[in-house]
Design a protein around this motif. Structure first.
Motif, PDB file in Angstrom:
ATOM      1  N   PHE A 192      30.786  25.496  -3.749  1.00 49.77           N
ATOM      2  CA  PHE A 192      31.177  26.695  -4.498  1.00 49.77           C
ATOM      3  C   PHE A 192      32.665  26.703  -4.807  1.00 49.77           C
ATOM      4  N   ILE A 193      33.466  26.099  -3.924  1.00 50.62           N
ATOM      5  CA  ILE A 193      34.914  26.064  -4.150  1.00 50.62           C
ATOM      6  C   ILE A 193      35.268  25.136  -5.310  1.00 50.62           C
ATOM      7  N   VAL A 194      34.585  24.004  -5.407  1.00 54.63           N
ATOM      8  CA  VAL A 194      34.963  22.981  -6.399  1.00 54.63           C
ATOM      9  C   VAL A 194      34.177  23.095  -7.699  1.00 54.63           C
ATOM     10  N   MET A 195      33.278  24.070  -7.817  1.00 49.83           N
ATOM     11  CA  MET A 195      32.338  24.093  -8.940  1.00 49.83           C
ATOM     12  C   MET A 195      32.976  24.466 -10.273  1.00 49.83           C
ATOM     13  N   GLY A 196      34.122  25.105 -10.287  1.00 50.28           N
ATOM     14  CA  GLY A 196      34.713  25.522 -11.566  1.00 50.28           C
ATOM     15  C   GLY A 196      35.908  26.412 -11.351  1.00 50.28           C
ATOM     16  N   ASP A 197      36.185  27.242 -12.334  1.00 45.99           N
ATOM     17  CA  ASP A 197      37.347  28.117 -12.210  1.00 45.99           C
ATOM     18  C   ASP A 197      37.021  29.577 -12.521  1.00 45.99           C
ATOM     19  N   HIS A 198      35.743  29.952 -12.403  1.00 44.01           N
ATOM     20  CA  HIS A 198      35.389  31.370 -12.509  1.00 44.01           C
ATOM     21  C   HIS A 198      35.464  31.953 -11.105  1.00 44.01           C
ATOM     22  N   TYR A 199      36.686  32.237 -10.660  1.00 45.82           N
ATOM     23  CA  TYR A 199      36.952  32.481  -9.248  1.00 45.82           C
ATOM     24  C   TYR A 199      36.295  33.739  -8.705  1.00 45.82           C
ATOM     25  N   VAL A 200      36.216  34.799  -9.510  1.00 48.27           N
ATOM     26  CA  VAL A 200      35.637  36.038  -8.994  1.00 48.27           C
ATOM     27  C   VAL A 200      34.174  35.834  -8.632  1.00 48.27           C
ATOM     28  N   PHE A 201      33.501  34.908  -9.332  1.00 45.57           N
ATOM     29  CA  PHE A 201      32.106  34.610  -9.006  1.00 45.57           C
ATOM     30  C   PHE A 201      32.005  33.673  -7.815  1.00 45.57           C
ATOM     31  N   GLN A 202      32.611  32.477  -7.930  1.00 41.68           N
ATOM     32  CA  GLN A 202      32.401  31.462  -6.911  1.00 41.68           C
ATOM     33  C   GLN A 202      33.013  31.845  -5.572  1.00 41.68           C
ATOM     34  N   MET A 203      34.174  32.530  -5.582  1.00 38.20           N
ATOM     35  CA  MET A 203      34.769  32.918  -4.310  1.00 38.20           C
ATOM     36  C   MET A 203      34.079  34.138  -3.705  1.00 38.20           C
ATOM     37  N   SER A 204      33.448  34.964  -4.547  1.00 40.04           N
ATOM     38  CA  SER A 204      32.623  36.045  -3.990  1.00 40.04           C
ATOM     39  C   SER A 204      31.449  35.464  -3.218  1.00 40.04           C
ATOM     40  N   ILE A 205      30.859  34.390  -3.747  1.00 40.66           N
ATOM     41  CA  ILE A 205      29.776  33.711  -3.029  1.00 40.66           C
ATOM     42  C   ILE A 205      30.304  33.110  -1.729  1.00 40.66           C
ATOM     43  N   VAL A 206      31.463  32.436  -1.818  1.00 42.03           N
ATOM     44  CA  VAL A 206      32.066  31.812  -0.635  1.00 42.03           C
ATOM     45  C   VAL A 206      32.312  32.852   0.458  1.00 42.03           C
ATOM     46  N   PHE A 207      32.903  33.988   0.077  1.00 40.21           N
ATOM     47  CA  PHE A 207      33.214  34.999   1.087  1.00 40.21           C
ATOM     48  C   PHE A 207      31.974  35.781   1.507  1.00 40.21           C
ATOM     49  N   GLY A 208      30.961  35.842   0.641  1.00 45.31           N
ATOM     50  CA  GLY A 208      29.694  36.439   1.058  1.00 45.31           C
ATOM     51  C   GLY A 208      29.056  35.631   2.166  1.00 45.31           C
ATOM     52  N   ILE A 209      29.035  34.295   2.003  1.00 47.52           N
ATOM     53  CA  ILE A 209      28.502  33.413   3.049  1.00 47.52           C
ATOM     54  C   ILE A 209      29.360  33.520   4.309  1.00 47.52           C
ATOM     55  N   SER A 210      30.683  33.530   4.130  1.00 51.47           N
ATOM     56  CA  SER A 210      31.590  33.603   5.280  1.00 51.47           C
ATOM     57  C   SER A 210      31.376  34.887   6.072  1.00 51.47           C
TER      58      SER A 210
END
Length: 514
Positions: free
Chosen positions: A50-68
């Protein structure tokens, strides 16, 4: 004083087995928590895509922090709630010249030490990868965010318990805390679905449209600063989320500090075991006792198992979240279908077969019936002149099916019947027959004919992983057979007859008798 209190607590913690760690029956030395950090580091690897997938940060980092938040919150619930609610040292510390704020501070530092270690193990590899792939600024934001999340989770858990302690007493308080832990576990799983549905996917591009209820989804707060700083997105929603990510943990700490004296006073209630001990009506239990059990001996063990499942808080804490998640999973699939198709189309599908997700958790729960906080009382099985040893196992599994499985199955069935009409009654009968068969197969594979409630919860995580996975796969195989039988003329009738015959044989002959 604070150093000595912490030294004592950390020394005692070496004897505590983390929930995540598969402790063997052989006694091991050293801090078991440190040994479990490798597993958290392994879990952290799932963040990297999820971190390296692209640059739509509000989406991918929301997923990252949701898992965290899911991993850290469930760890907080399972391993560190006992630290926040520990009253064993009060008899010693309250009689010594130690200030209350010193005791409170040592408690929050105690939890924070482990949360820092856990969070560090979980996030270290993703942080390193993010620095190399996205740059130093991205990594610095990531580190700050993960620290804020750790603070937020610790304080949020403490605030929840402060609220509960304020209004409840004794045994009822312990029950309420148990249910809150269960609801948190299930609620976090449901939160994933809400988080994903906050975004829209159009031609593989992610679009975000702010809705007022997004304010109540914390992972989105922590995804916003990446969007604000790195993508220069200065929209009102992104700025609002970024502010919330920073100030909510700080405000939470301030509120906690104000409420600590009240928290410590109310912890005394946990020492009060006097509760509402009114005798509960056993009419329903006795009705099912007569329906499910043929002999007097089996009926006795059935009631015994029912009462153990009602009274074992740790059993409920480990089992009820599984039941809750198995209940919501079929409806998650229904919701996903309805997001693409109409409700009318749903009634023409075989979506009701997702009810097999309830059966998939049968092995995990059957595995748990051999554990108890009062396992030393298992000598009663040998001391009692039991004529039919098999009645112990049969009665316990029937108690599990009636007390835990039937309610979830019944409610889910009503929903699916309302969608698909009564034409699926035969299918539901097949699923129920499969549940009986799956239960006894799981017991034979996982419990090795051990007496029910005869093992310590310290070994509850110890199981044959291969057998456990195999039992879950078998649940999927049953669903596949059901689907094939449903497309064959009169196939379901034949399948149901076979299941009934096999059940009768195994439930009668499949247990140890001496």
């Amino acid at each position: 004083m604070m150093r000595k209190i912490l030294a004592m607590k950390l020394t005692m913690d070496q004897r505590r087995v983390p929930t995540i760690f598969n402790q063997s029956k052989n006694k091991e030395t050293g801090n078991q928590f440190f040994k479990s950090l490798g597993l958290y580091a392994l879990y952290g690897l799932i963040l990297i895509p999820f971190i390296v997938m692209g640059d739509h940060y509000v989406f991918q980092m929301s997923i990252v922090f949701g898992i965290s938040m899911f991993i850290l919150m469930t760890s907080m619930i399972s391993d560190f709630s006992t630290v926040l609610l520990d009253v064993r040292d009060k008899a010693i510390l309250d009689t010594k010249p130690v200030k209350k704020k010193t005791i409170s501070a040592s408690k929050i530092v105690h939890v924070s030490i482990y949360m820092i270690q856990l969070t560090g193990a979980f996030a270290l590899i993703p942080i390193i990868v993010s620095i190399f792939v996205k740059g130093i600024l991205f990594g610095l934001i990531f580190i700050l965010e993960i620290i804020l999340i750790g603070l937020f989770i610790v304080v949020l858990t403490a605030l929840v318990y402060i609220f509960i302690l304020r209004f409840f007493n004794g045994e009822r308080l312990k029950d309420i805390i148990n249910y809150v832990q269960i609801l948190l576990s299930v609620g976090i799983a449901v939160g994933y679905q809400v988080l994903i549905r906050s975004f829209e996917f159009v031609d593989l591009d992610v679009t975000f449209h702010f809705q007022w209820w997004h304010i109540f989804i914390p992972p989105m707060w922590y995804g916003a600063p990446f969007e604000l700083i790195l993508n220069q997105n200065g929209s009102k929603a992104i700025i609002l989320f970024s502010i919330l990510a920073l100030i909510v943990p700080l405000i939470s700490i301030f509120i906690y500090a104000l409420l600590v004296p009240s928290f410590e006073r109310n912890l005394q209630k946990l020492l009060n075991n006097s509760g509402d001990n009114k005798k509960k009506k056993l009419r329903v239990d006795r009705f099912w006792q007569k329906v499910m059990c043929r002999t007097k001996e089996e009926r006795t063990f059935y009631l015994f198992a029912i009462r153990m499942m009602k009274q074992e808080r740790e059993f409920k804490l480990k089992v009820y979240p599984l039941l809750g998640m198995s209940f919501i999973f079929p409806f998650i699939f229904v919701a996903n279908f309805l997001s693409m198709e109409s409700f009318g189309d749903l009634s023409n599908t075989k979506m009701y077969l997702t009810i097999y997700f309830i059966n998939i958790i049968i092995p995990s729960i059957v595995h748990m019936v051999k554990f108890s906080g009062k396992y030393k009382g298992a000598w009663i099985y040998r001391a009692t002149p039991i004529q039919d040893q098999a009645s112990i196992y049969r009665a316990t599994l029937k108690a599990f099916l009636v007390k835990l499985y039937f309610p979830v199955f019944f409610v889910t069935s009503i929903v699916f019947v309302s969608i698909h009409s009564f034409t699926i009654i035969l299918d539901l009968a097949v699923v129920l027959a499969v549940a009986f068969l799956h239960t006894i197969i799981s017991y034979k594979a996982l419990n090795n004919e051990l007496y029910p409630f005869s093992q310590s919860f310290a070994f509850a995580q110890e199981t044959n992983v291969a057998n456990n996975i195999l039992m879950m796969i078998i649940g999927g195989v049953f669903a596949g057979i059901h689907f094939i039988a449903s497309v064959i003329p009169f196939g379901l009738y034949g399948y149901l007859v076979i299941l009934i015959v096999v059940n009768l044989v195994l439930w009668q002959k499949g247990f140890r008798t001496s």
